[in-house]
Design a protein around this motif. Sequence first.
Motif, PDB file in Angstrom:
ATOM      1  N   PHE A  80      -4.037 -16.202  10.308  1.00 12.56           N
ATOM      2  CA  PHE A  80      -3.613 -17.183   9.304  1.00 12.56           C
ATOM      3  C   PHE A  80      -4.776 -17.564   8.407  1.00 12.56           C
ATOM      4  CE2 PHE A  80      -3.176 -21.658   8.072  1.00 12.56           C
ATOM      5  CZ  PHE A  80      -2.025 -21.566   7.313  1.00 12.56           C
ATOM      6  N   VAL A  81      -5.941 -17.794   8.994  1.00 10.00           N
ATOM      7  CA  VAL A  81      -7.115 -18.183   8.204  1.00 10.00           C
ATOM      8  C   VAL A  81      -7.497 -17.070   7.238  1.00 10.00           C
ATOM      9  CG1 VAL A  81      -9.584 -18.706   8.368  1.00 10.00           C
ATOM     10  CG2 VAL A  81      -7.979 -19.815   9.921  1.00 10.00           C
ATOM     11  N   ILE A  82      -7.493 -15.838   7.721  1.00  9.87           N
ATOM     12  CA  ILE A  82      -7.842 -14.692   6.863  1.00  9.87           C
ATOM     13  C   ILE A  82      -6.820 -14.545   5.734  1.00  9.87           C
ATOM     14  CG2 ILE A  82      -7.980 -12.170   6.836  1.00  9.87           C
ATOM     15  CD1 ILE A  82      -9.286 -12.400   9.641  1.00  9.87           C
ATOM     16  N   THR A  83      -5.548 -14.735   6.034  1.00 14.96           N
ATOM     17  CA  THR A  83      -4.516 -14.625   5.007  1.00 14.96           C
ATOM     18  C   THR A  83      -4.678 -15.708   3.942  1.00 14.96           C
ATOM     19  OG1 THR A  83      -3.001 -13.709   6.651  1.00 14.96           O
ATOM     20  CG2 THR A  83      -2.022 -14.563   4.629  1.00 14.96           C
ATOM     21  N   VAL A  84      -4.969 -16.936   4.362  1.00  9.37           N
ATOM     22  CA  VAL A  84      -5.149 -18.025   3.397  1.00  9.37           C
ATOM     23  C   VAL A  84      -6.379 -17.775   2.532  1.00  9.37           C
ATOM     24  CG1 VAL A  84      -5.700 -20.483   3.197  1.00  9.37           C
ATOM     25  CG2 VAL A  84      -3.901 -19.733   4.754  1.00  9.37           C
ATOM     26  N   LEU A  85      -7.474 -17.327   3.144  1.00  9.05           N
ATOM     27  CA  LEU A  85      -8.677 -17.028   2.365  1.00  9.05           C
ATOM     28  C   LEU A  85      -8.433 -15.896   1.374  1.00  9.05           C
ATOM     29  CD1 LEU A  85     -11.470 -17.352   5.084  1.00  9.05           C
ATOM     30  CD2 LEU A  85     -10.971 -18.913   3.194  1.00  9.05           C
ATOM     31  N   ALA A 145      -5.578 -15.150   0.000  1.00  9.17           N
ATOM     32  CA  ALA A 145      -4.726 -15.667  -1.067  1.00  9.17           C
ATOM     33  C   ALA A 145      -5.548 -16.471  -2.076  1.00  9.17           C
ATOM     34  CB  ALA A 145      -3.612 -16.528  -0.473  1.00  9.17           C
ATOM     35  N   PHE A 146      -6.467 -17.312  -1.581  1.00 11.45           N
ATOM     36  CA  PHE A 146      -7.309 -18.074  -2.499  1.00 11.45           C
ATOM     37  C   PHE A 146      -8.245 -17.157  -3.284  1.00 11.45           C
ATOM     38  CE2 PHE A 146      -6.141 -21.894  -0.067  1.00 11.45           C
ATOM     39  CZ  PHE A 146      -5.928 -22.770  -1.111  1.00 11.45           C
ATOM     40  N   ALA A 147      -8.749 -16.106  -2.656  1.00 10.82           N
ATOM     41  CA  ALA A 147      -9.601 -15.160  -3.372  1.00 10.82           C
ATOM     42  C   ALA A 147      -8.817 -14.460  -4.479  1.00 10.82           C
ATOM     43  CB  ALA A 147     -10.186 -14.146  -2.397  1.00 10.82           C
ATOM     44  N   LEU A 148      -7.568 -14.117  -4.193  1.00  8.89           N
ATOM     45  CA  LEU A 148      -6.725 -13.481  -5.203  1.00  8.89           C
ATOM     46  C   LEU A 148      -6.457 -14.436  -6.366  1.00  8.89           C
ATOM     47  CD1 LEU A 148      -5.042 -11.014  -6.013  1.00  8.89           C
ATOM     48  CD2 LEU A 148      -3.138 -12.030  -4.763  1.00  8.89           C
ATOM     49  N   VAL A 149      -6.187 -15.684  -6.060  1.00 11.57           N
ATOM     50  CA  VAL A 149      -5.968 -16.675  -7.120  1.00 11.57           C
ATOM     51  C   VAL A 149      -7.241 -16.842  -7.956  1.00 11.57           C
ATOM     52  CG1 VAL A 149      -5.546 -19.140  -7.546  1.00 11.57           C
ATOM     53  CG2 VAL A 149      -4.126 -17.886  -5.928  1.00 11.57           C
ATOM     54  N   ALA A 150      -8.403 -16.836  -7.298  1.00 15.40           N
ATOM     55  CA  ALA A 150      -9.669 -16.977  -8.028  1.00 15.40           C
ATOM     56  C   ALA A 150      -9.893 -15.781  -8.949  1.00 15.40           C
ATOM     57  CB  ALA A 150     -10.821 -17.127  -7.036  1.00 15.40           C
ATOM     58  N   LEU A 151      -9.586 -14.576  -8.469  1.00 10.85           N
ATOM     59  CA  LEU A 151      -9.725 -13.387  -9.311  1.00 10.85           C
ATOM     60  C   LEU A 151      -8.791 -13.434 -10.515  1.00 10.85           C
ATOM     61  CD1 LEU A 151     -10.169 -10.526  -6.696  1.00 10.85           C
ATOM     62  CD2 LEU A 151     -11.848 -11.344  -8.340  1.00 10.85           C
ATOM     63  N   VAL A 152      -7.572 -13.878 -10.306  1.00 11.95           N
ATOM     64  CA  VAL A 152      -6.620 -13.967 -11.412  1.00 11.95           C
ATOM     65  C   VAL A 152      -7.103 -15.021 -12.418  1.00 11.95           C
ATOM     66  CG1 VAL A 152      -4.272 -14.693 -12.011  1.00 11.95           C
ATOM     67  CG2 VAL A 152      -4.650 -13.139 -10.086  1.00 11.95           C
ATOM     68  N   ALA A 153      -7.581 -16.153 -11.918  1.00 10.81           N
ATOM     69  CA  ALA A 153      -8.089 -17.197 -12.823  1.00 10.81           C
ATOM     70  C   ALA A 153      -9.296 -16.704 -13.601  1.00 10.81           C
ATOM     71  CB  ALA A 153      -8.452 -18.443 -12.023  1.00 10.81           C
ATOM     72  N   LYS A 154     -10.174 -15.949 -12.964  1.00  7.66           N
ATOM     73  CA  LYS A 154     -11.361 -15.403 -13.637  1.00  7.66           C
ATOM     74  C   LYS A 154     -10.937 -14.412 -14.720  1.00  7.66           C
ATOM     75  CE  LYS A 154     -15.856 -13.449 -12.505  1.00  7.66           C
ATOM     76  NZ  LYS A 154     -16.703 -12.939 -11.445  1.00  7.66           N
ATOM     77  N   GLY A 155      -9.920 -13.593 -14.408  1.00 10.29           N
ATOM     78  CA  GLY A 155      -9.423 -12.641 -15.393  1.00 10.29           C
ATOM     79  C   GLY A 155      -8.751 -13.321 -16.568  1.00 10.29           C
ATOM     80  N   VAL A 156      -8.050 -14.413 -16.311  1.00 12.77           N
ATOM     81  CA  VAL A 156      -7.364 -15.135 -17.374  1.00 12.77           C
ATOM     82  C   VAL A 156      -8.369 -15.783 -18.320  1.00 12.77           C
ATOM     83  CG1 VAL A 156      -5.895 -17.150 -17.842  1.00 12.77           C
ATOM     84  CG2 VAL A 156      -5.222 -15.494 -16.118  1.00 12.77           C
ATOM     85  N   THR A 157      -9.476 -16.279 -17.769  1.00 13.19           N
ATOM     86  CA  THR A 157     -10.458 -16.926 -18.625  1.00 13.19           C
ATOM     87  C   THR A 157     -11.174 -15.929 -19.539  1.00 13.19           C
ATOM     88  OG1 THR A 157     -12.124 -16.775 -16.878  1.00 13.19           O
ATOM     89  CG2 THR A 157     -10.886 -18.827 -17.034  1.00 13.19           C
ATOM     90  N   LYS A 158     -11.192 -14.662 -19.158  1.00 18.36           N
ATOM     91  CA  LYS A 158     -11.829 -13.648 -20.000  1.00 18.36           C
ATOM     92  C   LYS A 158     -10.938 -13.233 -21.161  1.00 18.36           C
ATOM     93  CE  LYS A 158     -14.926 -11.567 -16.631  1.00 18.36           C
ATOM     94  NZ  LYS A 158     -15.322 -10.334 -15.981  1.00 18.36           N
ATOM     95  N   LEU A 159      -9.679 -13.591 -21.142  1.00 23.42           N
ATOM     96  CA  LEU A 159      -8.765 -13.184 -22.215  1.00 23.42           C
ATOM     97  C   LEU A 159      -9.059 -13.867 -23.504  1.00 23.42           C
ATOM     98  CD1 LEU A 159      -5.326 -12.967 -20.402  1.00 23.42           C
ATOM     99  CD2 LEU A 159      -6.754 -11.101 -21.213  1.00 23.42           C
TER     100      LEU A 159
END
Length: 70
Positions: free
Chosen positions: A49-54, A56-70
């Motif tokens: 569960f801990v690995i899955t939550v981490l 998921a947050f890493a994926l959200v961070a990557l998406v947010a980082k990609g969105v800011t580069k647009l």
Amino acid sequence: MRQGAVKAVAAAVRDPSTSGPIRPPGAFLEASACPHTSLQESAMADPAFVITVLAAFALVALVAKGVTKL
């Protein structure tokens, strides 16, 4: 205001669909038929569960980082 078809009909349930109690008294919490999980299964579920939550947050961070580069 426009009144929908549901509110236009003033029908009510007059008779119950069953006669008598839905379940016998005292049967709200019954023992389940499945056996209890072992301590090892519980111990493995926590890190998973801990690995899955981490992840998921890493994926959200990557998406947010990609969105800011647009």
